[in-house]
Design a protein around this motif. Structure first.
Motif, PDB file in Angstrom:
ATOM      1  N   UNK A   1      23.195  56.713  -7.174  1.00 34.54           N
ATOM      2  CA  UNK A   1      22.459  56.165  -6.044  1.00 34.54           C
ATOM      3  C   UNK A   1      23.408  56.098  -4.862  1.00 34.54           C
ATOM      4  N   UNK A   2      22.875  56.285  -3.679  1.00 33.75           N
ATOM      5  CA  UNK A   2      23.759  56.335  -2.528  1.00 33.75           C
ATOM      6  C   UNK A   2      24.264  54.945  -2.172  1.00 33.75           C
ATOM      7  N   UNK A   3      25.573  54.774  -2.022  1.00 34.39           N
ATOM      8  CA  UNK A   3      26.096  53.440  -1.739  1.00 34.39           C
ATOM      9  C   UNK A   3      25.848  52.972  -0.316  1.00 34.39           C
ATOM     10  N   UNK A   4      25.463  53.875   0.574  1.00 31.53           N
ATOM     11  CA  UNK A   4      25.287  53.475   1.965  1.00 31.53           C
ATOM     12  C   UNK A   4      23.839  53.629   2.401  1.00 31.53           C
ATOM     13  N   UNK A   5      22.946  53.760   1.445  1.00 29.24           N
ATOM     14  CA  UNK A   5      21.558  54.021   1.832  1.00 29.24           C
ATOM     15  C   UNK A   5      20.913  52.780   2.413  1.00 29.24           C
ATOM     16  N   UNK A   6      20.284  52.942   3.564  1.00 30.72           N
ATOM     17  CA  UNK A   6      19.552  51.818   4.130  1.00 30.72           C
ATOM     18  C   UNK A   6      18.070  52.108   4.213  1.00 30.72           C
ATOM     19  N   UNK A   7      17.700  53.382   4.208  1.00 30.89           N
ATOM     20  CA  UNK A   7      16.282  53.685   4.366  1.00 30.89           C
ATOM     21  C   UNK A   7      15.634  54.169   3.083  1.00 30.89           C
ATOM     22  N   UNK A   8      16.425  54.428   2.079  1.00 31.54           N
ATOM     23  CA  UNK A   8      15.756  54.890   0.853  1.00 31.54           C
ATOM     24  C   UNK A   8      16.422  54.251  -0.344  1.00 31.54           C
ATOM     25  N   UNK A   9      15.719  54.226  -1.442  1.00 32.24           N
ATOM     26  CA  UNK A   9      16.328  53.755  -2.685  1.00 32.24           C
ATOM     27  C   UNK A   9      16.042  54.781  -3.762  1.00 32.24           C
ATOM     28  N   UNK A  10      16.652  55.954  -3.583  1.00 29.56           N
ATOM     29  CA  UNK A  10      16.397  57.055  -4.496  1.00 29.56           C
ATOM     30  C   UNK A  10      17.500  57.148  -5.534  1.00 29.56           C
ATOM     31  N   UNK A  11      17.084  57.403  -6.757  1.00 26.93           N
ATOM     32  CA  UNK A  11      18.050  57.646  -7.818  1.00 26.93           C
ATOM     33  C   UNK A  11      18.068  59.152  -8.029  1.00 26.93           C
TER      34      UNK A  11
END
Lengths: 452, 272
Positions: free
Chosen positions: A153-163
């Motif tokens: 999962x992206x550690x800097x994601x703010x707009x998505x929560x994609x695995x």
């Protein structure tokens, strides 16, 4: 000399940031098997994945081959044996006995990057499950078409929560926690996918390493991958040389489009990455049946460039997002410059890596040391020169994963012998006096008023 | 076929193992050949390359221009990253070429360009010469493909387009190239042709046999190690190659490590 640095800081000669960096580097250089801390692992199978949560850096999540995942508190011990070794027991354990637990090996266990309320586990039973930490229940699961080798999962994601999940199937699938469905399917690899890593600088860029030996870069806002790393594209040095002439300009341009709009104006076929500038003309003249005119941002599946002569077993980016480390089953570790897409040709000394399993590498934050699990030991290399810095021997069997916690400069490693070992900076018995000629040979205890 | 006898006096460090050797005085040989220990590492890639080129073992049945294995180069120059970078710049300057060998993973052979061209000419002569049908492909290969494609491999499309600068290319032409040993296929990818050094089959066989033999020799010892000076002197049963050649290769690929002892360097099998 340590006390010199402290003096320098006192007097204001050394800035706070530098002092901190020097302290961290010094501690990282003195890592050894911890004699003050240990984890009591409840696993009955090889430990495959380790991760400390990204919000506080306190809880360690481990996934094992017996389908169990455990959470440990890395700060506070549960009990102290005779005041010396702090034993950390697991706070939470989910295993096969759990109603919705995994039935086979857990290959990846990761925290939800935003907080420790959720964690995700991916297993060989073809499921990816999202768990609620407090109630220890499965909230969501995703069924994949094959054994799942990697999840990220992206550690800097703010707009998505994609695995992002990679399995034995050739496509990378992105699962969305918010909606419970698959949002993207990324095709391009020719064999299963063993390792995935999100970029540290952009929440939209994903890097995947496959069993076919290719590393592909995907921008999930667009279709297709925009770059395939080729081991024969190389640059001498950490950064690409400054452009001096137009031919050099052309050559570097042909390596891969930068994300600027300039790339849209140039026409390139998928195979042109390997051509030198003088050849591109002849390539265009003889139109073979296989050449297609592609959107310049796409790199087709016909691009068969490989970054390793075997499967890519591990990927790790440096924290600044500029470099990517990849380990392959050809027992080589390569350092790539992400911006130019070139192999920096740093040769990490001879190592033997496990071939069948995904490995987890670790890098220090100021990228200076890379930790690689090599068979039954962990080797620490200097990232720029490739020299072996230290070998950590302590496990009895093959080591699968390692995680470096930057806050305390501790290294956690998990192996097939079901143990999680802690390597922490070793404190010397008395203060250091390496270069001090005055006290050379004398310990502090031996000094007296007449010592010189 | 006819090896000039000057090669024996050329570099005093040569110690060929062919039977022609028996006539030499063993005393002279020990005096004039410094052992591997003294000459293990260098600081410059080009010097190391040239020295190892002169030390290439001479076999009496097979005539091959000297080539150097990349693992040998790693064992003889201290900084591996510098070696890689130097090789890359030499490759771009067309001083030498790198070939991926099929013996084991990640084995590469380095050959100077003029040696390679001589070897190619020899191979063409042996494989049927210039009177064959379609033999103009050899000229096209030498003129168009070798100078422009500097990598270890080439894919089908590029090969055809480069060769077609000379004329029409058919499958027969590519078959001729493969028969001569200039291109091979490996298991990695079915669409890619790999450049190869023609007619080095016996040497590759000797290489893999020799590696196995040295490793088994060391494994049988009680502490899995042996002094380098005595290891160099052992004659191998199965392989006609020089022991020194094989030792350098094994050190570079990390299977043997050298430890400094008061009596000299000790070669030991690495355990991880």
């Amino acid at each position: 000399m340590w006390w010199e640095e402290v003096r320098g800081r006192e007097r204001g000669e050394l800035r706070a940031g530098r002092f901190q960096a020097a302290a961290r580097a010094r501690r990282a250089a003195s890592l050894a098997l911890s004699n003050s801390k240990e984890f009591a692992t409840p696993h009955h199978g090889a430990v495959n994945s380790l991760q400390v949560d990204l919000t506080e850096g306190r809880y360690l999540l481990s996934g094992a081959s017996d389908g169990s995942a455990a959470v440990f508190d890395a700060w506070n011990a549960t009990e102290c044996q005779s005041g010396f070794i702090a034993k950390h027991k697991h706070i939470l354990l989910v295993d096969k006995q759990h109603q919705n637990g995994h039935r086979f090996t857990i290959s990846a266990a990761l925290w939800y990057p935003v907080d420790t309320g959720l964690f995700v586990t991916a297993s060989f039973d073809q499921f990816v499950k999202v768990w609620d930490t407090n109630s220890t229940q499965v909230i969501m699961d995703f069924k994949m078409p094959g054994k799942v080798f990697a999840a990220a999962m992206s550690p800097i994601a703010t707009t998505h929560m994609l695995i992002a999940t990679g399995s034995a199937d050739v496509q990378v699938r992105l699962c969305d926690i918010a909606s419970g469905a698959f949002t993207h399917t990324l095709s391009g690899h020719r064999d299963g996918i063993m390792s995935l890593e999100w970029s540290a600088s952009s929440e939209w860029i994903l890097m995947s390493g496959g069993c076919d030996g290719a590393i592909r870069f995907w921008d999930i806002r667009r279709a297709g991958c925009f770059r395939v790393l080729d081991q024969s594209q190389s640059q001498l040095g950490r950064r690409p040389p400054l452009l001096k002439s137009t031919t050099e300009n052309d050559h570097i341009d042909s390596l891969g489009p930068s994300t600027s709009t300039r790339s849209l104006a140039q026409k390139r076929t998928g195979n042109s990455k390997k051509n030198s500038p003088t050849l591109r003309k002849s390539q265009k003249l003889t139109h073979g049946p296989m050449q297609q005119r592609l959107h310049p941002g796409l790199s087709s599946s016909q691009n068969r460039a490989t970054s390793h002569y075997g499967a890519v077993t591990g990927l790790r980016t440096t924290k600044d997002g500029m470099y990517l480390l990849s380990s392959g089953s050809d027992s080589r570790l390569r350092l790539w410059d992400i911006d130019s897409g070139c192999n920096t040709l740093v040769n990490f000394e001879a190592m033997r890596l496990q071939t069948g399993k995904p490995l987890q590498l670790a890098v220090t934050d100021d990228p200076s040391i890379v930790f690689v699990p090599c068979m039954a030991s962990i080797k620490a290399y200097n990232i720029w020169s490739g020299t072996t810095f230290r070998t950590f021997r302590g496990h009895y069997e093959l080591v699968n994963c390692c995680y470096y916690r930057e806050q305390d400069q501790e290294l956690y490693t998990g192996s097939n012998d079901r143990q999680i070992l802690v390597w922490s900076p070793s404190t010397p018995a008395f203060t250091e006096m390496e270069d001090d000629e005055k006290r050379h040979g004398l310990s502090a205890a031996d000094e007296d008023n007449w010592s010189d | 076929m006819t090896e000039p006898s000057s090669s024996y006096s050329l570099s005093s460090k040569k110690r060929p193992r062919s039977p022609n050797d028996n006539g030499e005085h063993p005393l002279d040989r020990d005096q004039i050949c410094p052992s591997l220990e003294d000459n293990l590492t260098f600081n410059d890639t080009m010097i190391a390359l040239q020295l190892m080129r002169t030390q290439f073992p001479k076999l009496e049945k097979v005539v091959v221009q000297p080539f150097i294995l990349q693992s040998q180069l790693y064992s003889s120059v201290k900084d591996r990253t510098q070696v890689d970078r130097d090789l890359e710049s030499f490759k771009k300057d067309k001083v030498l070429r790198i070939f991926k060998l099929s013996s084991g993973q990640d084995d590469h052979a380095i050959m100077f360009l003029d040696d390679y061209l001589k070897q190619v000419a020899f191979a063409i002569k042996r494989s049927g010469g210039k009177e064959q049908d379609g033999s103009e492909v050899f000229d096209w290969f030498e003129k168009y493909v070798i100078p422009s494609k500097l990598d270890v491999s080439i894919n089908q499309l590029q090969l055809c387009s480069l060769l077609s600068q000379g004329g029409d290319v058919t499958d027969k032409h590519i078959t001729l190239l493969m028969n001569a040993g200039l291109l091979t296929r490996q298991l990695i990818d079915p669409n890619i042709y790999w450049f190869s050094i023609p007619r080095i089959g016996p040497i590759l066989k000797g290489l893999s046999q020799g590696r196995k033999e040295i490793l088994s020799l060391l494994n049988r010892k009680k502490y899995k190690g042996m002094l380098l000076s005595s290891l160099e002197k052992t004659k191998l049963r199965l392989s006609p190659l020089d022991t020194r050649f094989l030792i350098r290769d094994l050190i570079g690929s990390g299977q043997i490590k050298t430890v400094q002892t008061p009596t000299g360097l000790l070669a030991r099998i690495t355990r991880d």
